[in-house]
Design an enzyme around this catalytic site. Structure first.
Site, PDB file in Angstrom:
ATOM      1  N   ASP A  40       0.811  -1.221   0.000  1.00 60.29           N
ATOM      2  CA  ASP A  40       0.000   0.000   0.000  1.00 60.29           C
ATOM      3  C   ASP A  40       0.842   1.269   0.000  1.00 60.29           C
ATOM      4  O   ASP A  40       0.457   2.299   0.565  1.00 60.29           O
ATOM      5  CB  ASP A  40      -0.966   0.012   1.204  1.00 60.29           C
ATOM      6  CG  ASP A  40      -1.814  -1.238   1.258  1.00 60.29           C
ATOM      7  OD1 ASP A  40      -2.206  -1.721   0.188  1.00 60.29           O
ATOM      8  OD2 ASP A  40      -2.064  -1.740   2.365  1.00 60.29           O
ATOM      9  N   HIS A  68      -4.878  -1.637  -5.529  1.00 62.89           N
ATOM     10  CA  HIS A  68      -4.119  -0.484  -6.024  1.00 62.89           C
ATOM     11  C   HIS A  68      -5.080   0.624  -6.420  1.00 62.89           C
ATOM     12  O   HIS A  68      -5.964   0.424  -7.246  1.00 62.89           O
ATOM     13  CB  HIS A  68      -3.261  -0.900  -7.223  1.00 62.89           C
ATOM     14  CG  HIS A  68      -2.242  -1.956  -6.874  1.00 62.89           C
ATOM     15  ND1 HIS A  68      -1.450  -2.555  -7.797  1.00 62.89           N
ATOM     16  CD2 HIS A  68      -1.894  -2.496  -5.679  1.00 62.89           C
ATOM     17  CE1 HIS A  68      -0.657  -3.430  -7.191  1.00 62.89           C
ATOM     18  NE2 HIS A  68      -0.918  -3.422  -5.903  1.00 62.89           N
TER      19      HIS A  68
HETATM   20  P1  GDP Z   1      -0.722   0.313  -3.559  1.00 57.24           P
HETATM   21  O1  GDP Z   1      -1.346  -0.964  -3.070  1.00 57.24           O
HETATM   22  O2  GDP Z   1       0.755   0.347  -3.333  1.00 57.24           O
HETATM   23  O3  GDP Z   1      -1.083   0.635  -4.974  1.00 57.24           O
HETATM   24  O4  GDP Z   1      -1.331   1.463  -2.642  1.00 57.24           O
HETATM   25  P2  GDP Z   1      -2.878   1.638  -2.171  1.00 57.24           P
HETATM   26  O5  GDP Z   1      -3.678   2.145  -3.317  1.00 57.24           O
HETATM   27  O6  GDP Z   1      -3.355   0.410  -1.488  1.00 57.24           O
HETATM   28  O7  GDP Z   1      -2.722   2.708  -1.023  1.00 57.24           O
HETATM   29  C1  GDP Z   1      -2.152   3.955  -1.239  1.00 57.24           C
HETATM   30  C2  GDP Z   1      -3.187   5.033  -0.884  1.00 57.24           C
HETATM   31  O8  GDP Z   1      -2.539   6.266  -0.790  1.00 57.24           O
HETATM   32  C3  GDP Z   1      -4.246   5.216  -1.942  1.00 57.24           C
HETATM   33  O9  GDP Z   1      -5.439   5.598  -1.325  1.00 57.24           O
HETATM   34  C4  GDP Z   1      -3.719   6.357  -2.790  1.00 57.24           C
HETATM   35  O10 GDP Z   1      -4.715   7.085  -3.453  1.00 57.24           O
HETATM   36  C5  GDP Z   1      -3.044   7.195  -1.750  1.00 57.24           C
HETATM   37  N1  GDP Z   1      -1.864   7.957  -2.193  1.00 57.24           N
HETATM   38  C6  GDP Z   1      -0.863   7.569  -3.027  1.00 57.24           C
HETATM   39  N2  GDP Z   1       0.081   8.512  -3.105  1.00 57.24           N
HETATM   40  C7  GDP Z   1      -0.317   9.526  -2.284  1.00 57.24           C
HETATM   41  C8  GDP Z   1       0.264  10.776  -1.906  1.00 57.24           C
HETATM   42  O11 GDP Z   1       1.358  11.139  -2.316  1.00 57.24           O
HETATM   43  N3  GDP Z   1      -0.454  11.534  -1.013  1.00 57.24           N
HETATM   44  C9  GDP Z   1      -1.669  11.146  -0.514  1.00 57.24           C
HETATM   45  N4  GDP Z   1      -2.294  11.934   0.335  1.00 57.24           N
HETATM   46  N5  GDP Z   1      -2.230   9.974  -0.870  1.00 57.24           N
HETATM   47  C10 GDP Z   1      -1.563   9.178  -1.729  1.00 57.24           C
HETATM   48  P1  IMO Z   2      -0.848  -4.207  -2.228  1.00 60.10           P
HETATM   49  O1  IMO Z   2      -0.470  -4.730  -3.590  1.00 60.10           O
HETATM   50  C1  IMO Z   2      -0.971  -4.725   2.121  1.00 60.10           C
HETATM   51  C2  IMO Z   2      -0.911  -8.864   3.609  1.00 60.10           C
HETATM   52  C3  IMO Z   2      -2.205  -9.250   4.299  1.00 60.10           C
HETATM   53  C4  IMO Z   2      -1.688 -10.266   5.296  1.00 60.10           C
HETATM   54  C5  IMO Z   2      -0.596 -10.973   4.507  1.00 60.10           C
HETATM   55  C6  IMO Z   2      -1.021 -12.281   3.857  1.00 60.10           C
HETATM   56  O2  IMO Z   2      -2.156  -3.500  -2.205  1.00 60.10           O
HETATM   57  O3  IMO Z   2       0.267  -3.447  -1.615  1.00 60.10           O
HETATM   58  P2  IMO Z   2      -2.595 -12.890   1.796  1.00 60.10           P
HETATM   59  O4  IMO Z   2      -4.050 -12.612   1.580  1.00 60.10           O
HETATM   60  O5  IMO Z   2      -1.708 -12.362   0.732  1.00 60.10           O
HETATM   61  O6  IMO Z   2      -2.324 -14.342   2.090  1.00 60.10           O
HETATM   62  O7  IMO Z   2      -2.241 -12.101   3.179  1.00 60.10           O
HETATM   63  O8  IMO Z   2      -0.179 -10.072   3.498  1.00 60.10           O
HETATM   64  N1  IMO Z   2      -1.085  -8.305   2.242  1.00 60.10           N
HETATM   65  C7  IMO Z   2      -1.064  -7.004   1.947  1.00 60.10           C
HETATM   66  N2  IMO Z   2      -0.977  -5.919   2.744  1.00 60.10           N
HETATM   67  N3  IMO Z   2      -1.030  -4.573   0.771  1.00 60.10           N
HETATM   68  C8  IMO Z   2      -1.114  -5.635  -0.043  1.00 60.10           C
HETATM   69  O9  IMO Z   2      -1.086  -5.541  -1.378  1.00 60.10           O
HETATM   70  C9  IMO Z   2      -1.151  -6.927   0.542  1.00 60.10           C
HETATM   71  N4  IMO Z   2      -1.226  -8.186   0.049  1.00 60.10           N
HETATM   72  C10 IMO Z   2      -1.165  -9.017   1.091  1.00 60.10           C
HETATM   73  O10 IMO Z   2      -2.799  -8.134   4.938  1.00 60.10           O
HETATM   74  O11 IMO Z   2      -1.086  -9.615   6.370  1.00 60.10           O
HETATM   75 MG    MG Z   3      -2.803  -1.617  -1.751  1.00 59.89          MG
END
Ligand code: GDP
Ligand code: IMO
Ligand code: MG
Length: 454
Positions: A40, A68
């Site tokens: 994330d 994502h």
């Molecule tokens: P990913 O799994 O790595 O693609 O990340 P996620 O989408 O799960 O979580 C990142 C969160 O942070 C999302 O809600 C994005 O919209 C937000 N985000 C990403 N970059 C920024 C930033 O620079 N500032 C803020 N405020 N939010 C961001």
């Molecule tokens: P993105 O791509 C955050 C974590 C789960 C759990 C562990 C195992 O959005 O960054 P699983 O369901 O994969 O067997 O869970 O891994 N986990 C993540 N945490 N972002 C993710 O993906 C994750 N994918 C798996 O929360 O702790």
């Molecule tokens: Mg994510």
């Protein structure tokens, strides 16, 4: 002597041992975007930014445990199995062999995003015939395993319950079923499917599966999927050795969740580090170009496991609420803490990042002071490595550097000079400590809220 295939006429090109290959022979380089923490970090946003120039955007591992987020023109999309590049109507998206695919999840995700305005995604998506399938019962088993862990060990992993662990277990135990099996002889597929169900039922007697109903649905999914399926290895080979192309690989999950290098057993079941790009797409290491690591300006973690810089206090709460730190896939609150440079450096040791995207700097805007974890100590002594053993990691004491907060809104900053000097100092410190240039700094959710440094 070695061979490569010439893309134009598919004839083998033979080179002698020791003969230096020109860059043209090696083909196009792929750019890989990887999570440098516990997930994330904002990979989706970075991929979306780069995808505007990409011809092909690939997922190489993980499944719909990933979530994502991409924000374009005020509209928020969330992708789980689809590469974030699917938004770009000019690029092709590929789901590689290393990904595990839950077909109902894939189509549900596509249909949901279609309602938000994502058009023509099925025509832009290619799925590798070697990718393994996640079945509904894998997801049920994921839940049963968590219940069992709770009963036996008094704790769970906190999985997403998307069936990821069980599906990769089936793959590793050689009883899994792949896309090519689904599209082949359906009678044979049905027999193997029922055997797999029986195998799980012998392990989990409570598991109820209506195999005939499942097979009926899978047959329907097979026909919807068929036009998208290709030999992924050959497709990638063509992409690498044809005309110059921008190829992007979108990592899912992250380094500290990697099955080999992460905080085992509190990890996911795939290689989320750079090797996963090669094995999950069938591409040679020589074709890996830039490897961009994505890190937040602080740290978060979903699920269970050691988290040395976690702040179970007002700072942690502020990061959680200001950062809207809620899981995209599960809706769980993310645990929050200071940026831990020990883990980002560890991720760099494994991945060899060529540049870093530092996201969510804006979330720190209101803090009086900001801490950064720079080293771990055990029994008062600094340790040079990242501990493999979770009991040890639970015990480390973190050494911090403290910075004054800039107390200024950075969300409107679009270039380096727009940032307050104190924020610049913070970024430069992080960069020097990791030893990798920071190429982007994120100051907001949307595509334009990204400062490009070079
Ligand atoms: P990913 O799994 O790595 O693609 O990340 P996620 O989408 O799960 O979580 C990142 C969160 O942070 C999302 O809600 C994005 O919209 C937000 N985000 C990403 N970059 C920024 C930033 O620079 N500032 C803020 N405020 N939010 C961001
Ligand atoms: P993105 O791509 C955050 C974590 C789960 C759990 C562990 C195992 O959005 O960054 P699983 O369901 O994969 O067997 O869970 O891994 N986990 C993540 N945490 N972002 C993710 O993906 C994750 N994918 C798996 O929360 O702790
Ligand atoms: Mg994510």
């Amino acid at each position: 002597m070695s061979f490569t295939w010439s893309s134009d006429d598919h004839k083998a090109v033979v080179s002698q041992p020791g003969q230096k290959r020109s860059r043209g022979d090696a083909g196009n380089k792929v750019t890989v975007v990887l999570g440098a923490q516990w997930g994330d970090e904002g990979k989706g946003k970075v991929v979306d930014l780069l995808a505007t120039e990409a011809d092909v955007v690939c997922r190489c591992q993980g499944g719909n445990n990933a979530g994502h987020t991409v924000v374009v023109d005020g509209k928020e999309y969330d992708f789980h199995l689809l590469p974030s590049g699917i938004i770009n109507t000019k690029s092709t998206s590929l789901i590689g062999n290393g990904v595990v695919i839950h077909l109902p999840g894939l189509f549900e995700e596509g249909d949901k995003n279609e309602k938000k305005g994502l058009k023509g995604w099925e025509k832009r998506l290619i799925v590798s015939d070697r990718a393994h399938l996640v079945f509904d019962f894998h997801q049920v088993v994921d839940g049963l395993q968590e219940t069992e862990r709770q009963a036996q060990e008094g704790k769970t992993i906190g999985t997403t319950k998307k069936g990821i662990g069980p599906a990769y277990s089936s793959k590793a135990s050689r009883t899994g079923l792949r896309v090519c099996d689904l599209l082949g002889d359906f009678k044979d597929f049905s027999t193997r499917f029922k055997n797999l169900v029986r195998q799980y039922q012998s392990m989990y007697p409570a598991l109820k599966v209506d195999a005939e109903d499942q097979l009926k649905k899978l047959k329907e999914y097979a026909e919807r999927l068929r036009p998208m399926v290709r030999d992924g290895v050959y497709y990638m080979h063509e992409a690498l050795h044809g005309s110059p192309k921008n190829i992007l690989v979108e990592g899912a999950n992250a380094a500290l969740l990697d099955i080999d290098f992460g905080t085992y057993p509190f990890v996911t079941s795939s290689n989320c580090t750079v090797g996963g790009a090669c094995t999950g797409l069938g591409i040679p290491p020589a074709n890996i170009g830039d490897v961009f690591g994505v890190s937040k300006a602080y740290t978060t973690r979903v699920g269970i496991g050691a988290f040395p810089t976690e702040q179970l206090n007002a700072v942690g709460e502020l990061l959680q609420t200001r950062g809207h730190e809620v899981g995209v896939t599960t809706g769980r609150k993310r645990r929050c803490g200071w940026l831990d440079l020990v883990i980002v450096r560890y991720a760099h040791m494994i991945n060899g990042f060529t540049a870093i995207a530092l996201t969510k700097l804006d979330i720190l805007d209101v803090l009086d002071e900001i801490k950064v974890g720079v080293a771990y100590k055990l029994n008062g002594k600094r340790i040079p490595h990242f501990p493999a053993n979770m009991d040890v990691l639970q015990k480390v004491e973190v050494e911090y550097e403290t910075f004054p907060g800039w107390k200024t809104d950075t969300s409107a900053a679009r270039k380096w000079n727009d940032l307050p000097v104190k924020a610049q100092n913070y970024i430069r410190f992080v960069e020097n400590h990791i030893g990798v240039p920071i190429k982007w700094v994120g100051v907001g959710k949307s595509r334009e809220c990204m400062i490009q440094m070079f």
